[in-house]
Design a protein around this motif. Sequence first.
Motif, short mmCIF file in Angstrom:
data_model
loop_
_atom_site.label_atom_id
_atom_site.label_comp_id
_atom_site.label_asym_id
_atom_site.label_seq_id
_atom_site.Cartn_x
_atom_site.Cartn_y
_atom_site.Cartn_z
N PHE A 120 49.89 78.96 83.54
CA PHE A 120 49.83 80.14 84.41
C PHE A 120 50.72 81.23 83.81
CE2 PHE A 120 53.45 77.72 86.10
CZ PHE A 120 54.43 78.70 86.17
N ASP A 121 50.56 82.44 84.32
CA ASP A 121 51.37 83.58 83.92
C ASP A 121 52.21 84.01 85.12
OD1 ASP A 121 51.34 86.88 83.95
OD2 ASP A 121 51.86 86.02 82.00
N TRP A 122 53.52 84.11 84.91
CA TRP A 122 54.41 84.43 86.03
C TRP A 122 54.01 85.74 86.72
CZ3 TRP A 122 57.24 81.39 88.73
CH2 TRP A 122 57.91 80.29 88.17
N ASN A 123 53.76 86.76 85.93
CA ASN A 123 53.44 88.06 86.52
C ASN A 123 52.17 87.99 87.36
OD1 ASN A 123 55.67 89.37 85.38
ND2 ASN A 123 54.57 89.76 83.47
N ALA A 124 51.19 87.21 86.89
CA ALA A 124 49.92 87.10 87.61
C ALA A 124 50.10 86.40 88.95
CB ALA A 124 48.90 86.37 86.75
N ILE A 125 50.76 85.24 88.96
CA ILE A 125 50.85 84.50 90.22
C ILE A 125 51.81 85.18 91.20
CG2 ILE A 125 50.19 82.34 89.12
CD1 ILE A 125 53.09 81.40 89.39
N MET A 126 52.84 85.87 90.69
CA MET A 126 53.72 86.59 91.61
C MET A 126 53.02 87.79 92.23
SD MET A 126 57.62 86.46 90.11
CE MET A 126 57.25 87.14 88.51
N ALA A 127 51.99 88.30 91.53
CA ALA A 127 51.19 89.39 92.09
C ALA A 127 50.09 88.86 93.00
CB ALA A 127 50.59 90.22 90.95
N GLY A 128 50.03 87.54 93.17
CA GLY A 128 49.02 86.95 94.04
C GLY A 128 47.68 86.75 93.37
N THR A 129 47.67 86.68 92.04
CA THR A 129 46.43 86.51 91.30
C THR A 129 46.29 85.05 90.87
OG1 THR A 129 46.61 88.77 90.48
CG2 THR A 129 45.07 87.32 89.34
N TYR A 130 45.29 84.37 91.42
CA TYR A 130 45.10 82.94 91.18
C TYR A 130 43.68 82.68 90.70
CZ TYR A 130 49.52 82.13 93.53
OH TYR A 130 50.84 82.12 93.87
N PRO A 131 43.45 81.51 90.14
CA PRO A 131 42.09 81.19 89.67
C PRO A 131 41.10 81.16 90.83
CG PRO A 131 43.71 79.66 88.75
CD PRO A 131 44.41 80.44 89.81
N ILE A 132 39.88 81.53 90.53
CA ILE A 132 38.78 81.35 91.50
C ILE A 132 38.25 79.93 91.34
CG2 ILE A 132 36.40 81.98 92.02
CD1 ILE A 132 37.05 84.83 91.43
N ILE A 133 38.17 79.21 92.44
CA ILE A 133 37.68 77.84 92.40
C ILE A 133 36.17 77.87 92.64
CG2 ILE A 133 37.83 75.54 93.43
CD1 ILE A 133 40.28 76.47 91.78
N SER A 134 35.43 77.72 91.56
CA SER A 134 33.97 77.74 91.62
C SER A 134 33.38 76.35 91.69
CB SER A 134 33.41 78.47 90.39
OG SER A 134 33.91 79.79 90.31
N TYR A 135 34.16 75.34 91.27
CA TYR A 135 33.64 73.97 91.20
C TYR A 135 34.56 73.03 91.97
CZ TYR A 135 31.31 76.12 87.18
OH TYR A 135 30.60 76.96 86.36
N GLN A 136 34.03 72.42 93.01
CA GLN A 136 34.77 71.42 93.77
C GLN A 136 34.37 70.03 93.30
OE1 GLN A 136 37.21 71.77 95.78
NE2 GLN A 136 37.16 73.94 96.35
N PRO A 137 35.33 69.16 93.07
CA PRO A 137 34.97 67.79 92.64
C PRO A 137 34.26 67.03 93.74
CG PRO A 137 37.32 67.96 93.08
CD PRO A 137 36.79 69.35 93.18
N GLN A 138 33.11 66.48 93.43
CA GLN A 138 32.36 65.66 94.38
C GLN A 138 32.65 64.18 94.09
OE1 GLN A 138 30.67 66.77 96.93
NE2 GLN A 138 30.93 68.92 96.39
N PRO A 139 32.64 63.34 95.13
CA PRO A 139 32.92 61.93 94.90
C PRO A 139 31.78 61.24 94.14
CG PRO A 139 32.32 62.30 97.19
CD PRO A 139 32.44 63.64 96.55
N TYR A 140 32.09 60.79 92.92
CA TYR A 140 31.13 60.06 92.09
C TYR A 140 29.80 60.81 91.99
CZ TYR A 140 34.78 56.65 92.29
OH TYR A 140 36.00 56.04 92.18
N ILE A 141 28.68 60.12 92.13
CA ILE A 141 27.38 60.78 92.09
C ILE A 141 27.02 61.24 93.50
CG2 ILE A 141 24.93 60.50 91.65
CD1 ILE A 141 26.44 60.57 89.10
N SER A 142 26.79 62.52 93.67
CA SER A 142 26.47 63.06 94.99
C SER A 142 25.21 63.91 94.90
CB SER A 142 27.63 63.90 95.54
OG SER A 142 28.79 63.11 95.71
N TYR A 143 24.37 63.78 95.89
CA TYR A 143 23.12 64.55 95.97
C TYR A 143 23.02 65.23 97.34
CZ TYR A 143 21.08 62.55 91.73
OH TYR A 143 20.81 62.19 90.43
#
Length: 790
Positions: free
Chosen positions: A417-440
Motif C-alpha cells: 500500500f501507499d501511505w499517502n493513498a490510504i490516509m487520503a481514504g483511497t483503497y482498492p476496489i473489491i471486484s472479486y469475492q472469494p466463493q467457497p470451492y466450486i459455486s454455481y
Amino acid sequence: MIMAAACFRAQDKAEKALELFSEKYPQEKVHLVFNKNSFIAGENLWFKSFVFDGYDISGISTSLFVELYDSNKVQIGKKIVPLINGQGSGNFTLPESLKEGIYYVRAYTTWMANFNEDFQAIKPVVIYNPSSPQKLVPNTDSKWTAAAFPESGTFIDGINTKFAVRLQSKGLTPSDWSGYVVDAEKPDVKITSFKGFDQNVGAFSITPQTGKKYQLIVTDSKGNKQAIDLPPVADSGIHLKVTSGNDAIKFSLASKNIAPGTLYKVIAMINNQLVFKVNSEKILEKSYSIPTSQLINGILQLTVFDAKENVVAQRLCFVQPDQLKIKKPALESLSLNESPRASNSFTIAQNPDQEGYAVLVLDGNSENPEDENSMLSTLWLTEDIPSKIYSPAQYFAPNHNSEALDALLITEKWKRFDWNAIMAGTYPIISYQPQPYISYKGKVTIQGKPAPDTDMNLLFSMPDKGMKIYQVKTDSKGFFSLRGLIFEDAIKFSYQLNDPKIPKEQVQVIFQPDFSFVPLKGNLPSNNYILVQRTGEEKPAPEIKRYMVTKSTQNTINEKATLIEEVKLIQSKKDKTRELNEKLSGPLFQGANETIFDFVNDNNNSAQGSMNILQWLQGRVAGLTLEMDMGNYVPKMRGSTVNIYLDEMRIDPSQINTISTSDIAMVKVIKDFFAGGLGGSGAIAIYTRRGGITGSVSNSSIPSKLKQITLNGFDKETPFVSPIYGNDNFNSILQDLRSTLYWNPYLQVQPKEPTTVQFFNNDDAKSYKVIIMGFDEKNFAPVYYSETIK
C-alpha cells in the motif's frame, strides 16, 4: 483500481488508515513448488501450492487458479484446484509439440485478483525439446545496471549514511563485483570501497558534506564498469538509522537544522499490523528499541511522519534474521541403499500439531526446485517484494548472510500500500469475492419467464450410491445457488419442479459459474536465458539425454502400473472410514472441513449408552455447544444454529430423540460451506445403517426421463506413479534415470504409527535430496526440511 472513502482526522489518520487496510484488505500470497527444476516436452509437470495470508496459512480462499503460458504470453493450459487448509496440488501435461523455451506458471486466488498483479505467483520453468529449431542457453552477455539507495531515503550533510547498492539485469548479474566512492572533483581519490555480498547487493557507508558531489563506481570481474551519481547532499532533514538484532530492533533519528521541539511520529508495522508507535517532541534526542520477543519473523516497516503526517523517512528490515522460527521435521529410521533400483525408506518423527506434509525426494545430482525461491523466501520476502531478486532462497538458508538481506531491504519500499493513498481514504476496489470451492448460480424459468419462490428437485446419479435427491427453492427473481461443491471433472444431474401440473418441457434451468479465471494484463517477468539456433549435427546435452530416457521410462512405468490389480501403486489406500464417507455422502454433502465419527468400523461403544447423539457429540467437536429450546437440544457453532440432516434430509432437533444410536452408521460435522446447505455454512449429518434410504430415489429410470445438466468441477490431478522394483511387471525397464524418485503433495500423518516414506533408487543415484514442507498453524511457523542425505 482505487476508490475514495472518507478521510481521517489529523494526528491519527495513519494509524486509522492502517487499521482499516489490515482489517478489510488481507494479503494472500502463493508459493509453488514443482516436482523437479526443469522438464522436457511430453512430460508431466506436478505442482504443490501453499497459500498464505500474510505470515499464516490462508483461510480466505478455497480455490486456486493456475495457468501455463509461453514466453509470448499465449496461454497453454489452465487448472482450478481446491485449497484444503490453504494447500493445493495439480499437474500440467506438457504437449509433445511445445518448443524449447522458458514457460511460466501463474497462480492466484480470486481475492488476489483485486490487487496488483505483481503480487501474484508467476514462476518460470525451463522446458526442453531436442527437436525444436532453437535451444536455451544462459544469458551471460546481458548488461547489468547498478543503483544506490541511502538508508531511509535521506542523504544529509554531516550524518553518516549507509548505502545499499543494487544490481539488476535482464540476464545474469555478476557474482564477483565491487565498488568505490569518489568526490566528483577528485575522481582518483577513493573515499570508501566495498565488495558485493552476492548477485543482488553490496553496501558502504559515507559521511557527506554540503556542496560536494559524490559518485559511485561499480566494476565486475570482467572489467565492465558503471558510474552512478549519488543523491544531492541536503543541508537539513531527518535520517532514520536501524539495526535489527536477535533481541531487539533498535532505531534512532539523526537530524540537521531541525527546530527544537518539532513533533515527529514513528510507526512500525509488520504484515500491515501496527506493532510499535512513538509520538514525541523529544524523539530526536533518544534511541528506541522494539523487543523482538513478541514479534514474528518477517519484514518490519518503520515510517517517520512529521507533525502534518507527511512521510519523511522509511526503512524496511527483517525481524530476527538469525533466529528463523522454522519447525524442522526429524528424519528417523533411515534405511538407505545406493545400489541400483534398491528400496529406500525413512520415517518422519511424530508431531501432534502436524496433519501432513508435502514430500519430494530427488536424485542427489539433480537440481533442487527450492534452491532458487524456497517456501521460506516466498513467505518472508518475494511475495511482498515483487522486484527481481536473484536466488532469494539464499537469505533463509542455514548459511545465510543477514547483512546482505538487510542491504537488500534498504533498496526496497513496502508496495502493498501507499501511505499517502490510504490516509487520503483511497483503497482498492473489491471486484472479486472469494466463493467457497466450486459455486454455481442457477436460474429457473417457466416458458421463458423467471420462476420465483419455486421448489425444485435435483436428482444425482451416484455410482454405488443409487440416486440422491435434493430440494432447492428459488428466490424472488427465480435464482438459486449451489455453493461449496467439491468434486473433480464433471457431475451430471437431472431436475424437476415439485409442481406436477407444470410440464417439464416448459421448465429450463441455466447455470453460470460463480468463479472465473482472470486474464493476465501485465507482462511476464524477464528470465536468465536466451534462445539460439540449434545446429543440424548438434547432440543433446547429457542432462537432456537423461530427460529423454526418463520420459520413455515413465511411460513404461505408467503402462506397467495399470496392469497391476492393486490400486495401491497409483493411489494411496483408502481407509475404511473414508470409504464409508464416500459411500454414504452425496455430492452436495462433501466438505473440506469435516469431522467424521465412524460407528461401523470404529469402537464407539460410549455412544450406545447415550440417549441423544447430540449430547454424545458435545465435547468431541471443538466449538460445538448445545442449548435447550422447548425441551430439545439445539446445536450451535460459533453462536449460530447448526442444521441437522438425517440421511441428507433436513430434520428438526426434536426428531433426534427418535433416532437410536444403534441405528447410526456415521455422523459428520461440517464446519464450512457445503452445497447441501444451499448457501449455508455448517451442518451435523447423521447417516443410518440403512445406507441413506431417506432422500434417495428408488426408481432409477426417473432421471432418464428428465432434463439433464452437467457441471464442471475441479481439474483432476494425474497420479504420480513410481516403480516398485521386485514386482515382475517392472523388471523389463531397461534404464532408470529418473530425477524425481518420490513425490507426494499430501503425505498424511498417521496418529498412532510412524509416517513412512518409501522410494526406489534409479540406476546411478548415490545420494538423495529430501524436501519436506508444511505449516504449523498452532505456532504460526513454516515446517521445512531441505537437505541431501546419503
